[in-house]
Write a protein that holds these residues in place. Structure first.
Motif, PDB file in Angstrom:
ATOM      1  N   TRP A   5       0.837  -1.204   0.000  1.00 11.16           N
ATOM      2  CA  TRP A   5       0.000   0.000   0.000  1.00 11.16           C
ATOM      3  C   TRP A   5       0.879   1.264   0.000  1.00 11.16           C
ATOM      4  CZ3 TRP A   5      -4.769   0.583  -1.373  1.00 11.16           C
ATOM      5  CH2 TRP A   5      -5.687  -0.471  -1.237  1.00 11.16           C
ATOM      6  N   GLU A   6       1.907   1.283   0.826  1.00 10.37           N
ATOM      7  CA  GLU A   6       2.770   2.461   0.902  1.00 10.37           C
ATOM      8  C   GLU A   6       3.515   2.685  -0.414  1.00 10.37           C
ATOM      9  OE1 GLU A   6       5.190   1.765   4.323  1.00 10.37           O
ATOM     10  OE2 GLU A   6       3.660   2.466   5.732  1.00 10.37           O
ATOM     11  N   LYS A   7       4.001   1.584  -1.000  1.00 13.44           N
ATOM     12  CA  LYS A   7       4.710   1.724  -2.273  1.00 13.44           C
ATOM     13  C   LYS A   7       3.761   2.158  -3.389  1.00 13.44           C
ATOM     14  CE  LYS A   7       7.827  -1.272  -3.428  1.00 13.44           C
ATOM     15  NZ  LYS A   7       8.548  -2.535  -3.690  1.00 13.44           N
ATOM     16  N   ALA A   8       2.518   1.724  -3.309  1.00 11.48           N
ATOM     17  CA  ALA A   8       1.532   2.145  -4.313  1.00 11.48           C
ATOM     18  C   ALA A   8       1.292   3.649  -4.232  1.00 11.48           C
ATOM     19  CB  ALA A   8       0.224   1.382  -4.088  1.00 11.48           C
ATOM     20  N   VAL A   9       1.242   4.182  -3.010  1.00 13.73           N
ATOM     21  CA  VAL A   9       1.051   5.627  -2.832  1.00 13.73           C
ATOM     22  C   VAL A   9       2.261   6.391  -3.376  1.00 13.73           C
ATOM     23  CG1 VAL A   9       0.829   7.466  -1.117  1.00 13.73           C
ATOM     24  CG2 VAL A   9      -0.488   5.356  -0.856  1.00 13.73           C
ATOM     25  N   VAL A  10       3.469   5.910  -3.011  1.00 11.21           N
ATOM     26  CA  VAL A  10       4.695   6.578  -3.484  1.00 11.21           C
ATOM     27  C   VAL A  10       4.775   6.522  -5.004  1.00 11.21           C
ATOM     28  CG1 VAL A  10       7.211   6.494  -3.451  1.00 11.21           C
ATOM     29  CG2 VAL A  10       5.931   6.154  -1.340  1.00 11.21           C
ATOM     30  N   ALA A  11       4.460   5.356  -5.590  1.00 11.47           N
ATOM     31  CA  ALA A  11       4.526   5.203  -7.053  1.00 11.47           C
ATOM     32  C   ALA A  11       3.537   6.140  -7.742  1.00 11.47           C
ATOM     33  CB  ALA A  11       4.236   3.757  -7.432  1.00 11.47           C
ATOM     34  N   THR A  12       2.372   6.338  -7.142  1.00 16.30           N
ATOM     35  CA  THR A  12       1.366   7.248  -7.724  1.00 16.30           C
ATOM     36  C   THR A  12       1.890   8.685  -7.771  1.00 16.30           C
ATOM     37  OG1 THR A  12      -0.419   5.851  -6.873  1.00 16.30           O
ATOM     38  CG2 THR A  12      -0.990   8.099  -7.488  1.00 16.30           C
ATOM     39  N   PHE A  13       2.508   9.143  -6.696  1.00 15.57           N
ATOM     40  CA  PHE A  13       3.078  10.490  -6.671  1.00 15.57           C
ATOM     41  C   PHE A  13       4.233  10.616  -7.659  1.00 15.57           C
ATOM     42  CE2 PHE A  13       0.905  10.908  -2.554  1.00 15.57           C
ATOM     43  CZ  PHE A  13       0.374  12.189  -2.696  1.00 15.57           C
ATOM     44  N   CYS A  14       5.041   9.547  -7.779  1.00 14.21           N
ATOM     45  CA  CYS A  14       6.138   9.568  -8.751  1.00 14.21           C
ATOM     46  C   CYS A  14       5.597   9.716 -10.174  1.00 14.21           C
ATOM     47  CB  CYS A  14       6.979   8.296  -8.633  1.00 14.21           C
ATOM     48  SG  CYS A  14       7.924   8.164  -7.104  1.00 14.21           S
ATOM     49  N   LEU A  15       4.540   8.978 -10.482  1.00 14.85           N
ATOM     50  CA  LEU A  15       3.908   9.063 -11.808  1.00 14.85           C
ATOM     51  C   LEU A  15       3.352  10.461 -12.056  1.00 14.85           C
ATOM     52  CD1 LEU A  15       2.997   7.587 -14.377  1.00 14.85           C
ATOM     53  CD2 LEU A  15       0.911   6.925 -13.156  1.00 14.85           C
ATOM     54  N   TYR A  16       2.769  11.046 -11.018  1.00 16.44           N
ATOM     55  CA  TYR A  16       2.212  12.391 -11.154  1.00 16.44           C
ATOM     56  C   TYR A  16       3.314  13.409 -11.428  1.00 16.44           C
ATOM     57  CZ  TYR A  16      -0.010  16.800  -9.849  1.00 16.44           C
ATOM     58  OH  TYR A  16      -0.477  18.098  -9.850  1.00 16.44           O
ATOM     59  N   ASN A  17       4.435  13.285 -10.690  1.00 11.72           N
ATOM     60  CA  ASN A  17       5.565  14.198 -10.922  1.00 11.72           C
ATOM     61  C   ASN A  17       6.108  14.076 -12.333  1.00 11.72           C
ATOM     62  OD1 ASN A  17       5.798  15.684  -8.612  1.00 11.72           O
ATOM     63  ND2 ASN A  17       7.226  14.300  -7.599  1.00 11.72           N
TER      64      ASN A  17
END
Length: 348
Positions: A5-17
């Motif tokens: 779950w935590e990595k999914a959140v981080v990956a989402t922000f990375c994709l947004y950036n």
């Protein structure tokens, strides 16, 4: 699950950036490559191989600085694996510096630190739990052994008192009757009347028969210990809901301890049948072979609580195994149209 779950959140922000920096780029390519690297970190256990993969990702960042925006995702795994050594990867952020990317990197490392701390606490709790569980099982086994020893001590105390009474009766009553027989014999010698001698003979014969009966009774009382067959029948009669068949083929004069241990095994077998099976029939077979004794306990149950029966090999099964080892024997059990226990105890 927490890590995913935590990595999914981080990956989402990375994709947004990445989208903010280069909205018209091949974002799926960068995203999938970074996800593959991250998943490889989760699947591998060898730290040397992981270090090589981290270096490989750093080289990719040098070749294409857009991968720097997925560095927070990689930093998450890197902190879990190498803790503070992630400081050597921080210069990569400045290759394509972004304030939001730096912020996400800090959040990612913080989440990884909290997860690592949480994992350490869970591991400690598991260790304590396993230790408590082991101590609980040991106490259960210890209490059960105390109960068995107490029963054995009670039996031994009864037998000791019985033997003491037998010896006392033999010394007192036997002496009195023996004296009476000798006195009758003396009366026969001094008597001159045939009728009196005849009655004295009858009296003497009666006293001798009585003396013999008393000796037999005292002998049986002195030697009697634990009637194994009758005790097994008594146990079976206590569970009328189960149709029990007893096959007893032991003619040897067993020691008290062996009888008690066999009775303990039978008791455990009946208890297992009642607690962990829906059996309606139970067969208990005891055989004497030239070199060993064989105890077979089999029921016809078809709905077993196998987990409860075999958990930690089951306290009952552990006790049976210890009894088998005590007599250099072995224990086998299997589920075959019911639950079957076969215990072999060596003679001598």
């Amino acid at each position: 699950m927490r890590i995913l779950w935590e990595k999914a959140v981080v990956a989402t922000f990375c994709l947004y950036n990445t989208y903010k920096i280069k909205p018209d780029g091949n974002l799926a390519f960068y995203f999938l490559i970074s996800i593959i690297f991250s998943l490889m970190m989760d699947l591998l256990n060898n730290k040397k191989i992981k270090a090589i993969i981290y270096i490989s990702f750093a080289m990719i960042c040098f070749s294409d600085t857009l991968f720097v925006f997925y560095l927070p995702l990689i930093l998450y795994n890197m902190y879990l694996d190498f803790s503070t050594y992630i400081i050597f990867s921080l210069p990569l952020i400045f290759m394509n510096f972004s304030l939001s990317n730096s912020f996400i990197s800090v959040i990612s490392v913080y989440l990884a630190a909290m997860t690592k701390k949480h994992k350490l606490i869970l591991d400690e709790n598991k260790t304590v739990r396993d230790k408590l569980k082991g101590e609980t099982l040991y106490l259960e086994k210890y209490n059960k052994q105390l109960k068995i020893d107490k029963e054995k001590d009670v039996h031994i105390a009864i037998l000791t008192e019985r033997n003491r009474i037998a010896r006392q009766l033999h010394d007192s009553i036997g002496h009195v009757i023996s004296s009476s027989i000798l006195q009758v014999e003396a009366l026969k010698i001094i008597s001159t009347e045939d009728n009196v001698i005849k009655n004295l003979n009858i009296l003497q014969k009666t006293l001798k028969n009585g003396m013999e009966d008393i000796r037999k009774s005292i002998h049986n009382l002195y030697n009697e210990s634990l009637d194994l067959e009758s005790q097994i029948e008594k146990l079976c009669n206590e569970v009328p809901a189960i149709d029990t068949e007893i096959i007893y083929r032991i003619e040897d004069n067993l020691s008290y301890n062996l009888k008690f241990d066999i009775l303990s095994v039978v008791k455990e077998g009946i208890t297992n049948c009642i607690k962990h099976s829906n059996a309606t029939k139970l067969r208990i077979s005891l055989f004497s072979q030239p070199k060993f004794y064989s105890i077979i306990i089999k029921d016809n149950g078809n709905n077993f609580d196998k987990k409860a029966l075999l958990s930690t090999k089951g306290i009952g099964l552990v006790s049976m195994k210890e009894i088998a080892n005590k007599y250099n024997g072995f224990l086998n059990y299997k589920f075959d149209n019911g639950f079957k226990i076969h215990l072999t105890l060596m003679k001598g």
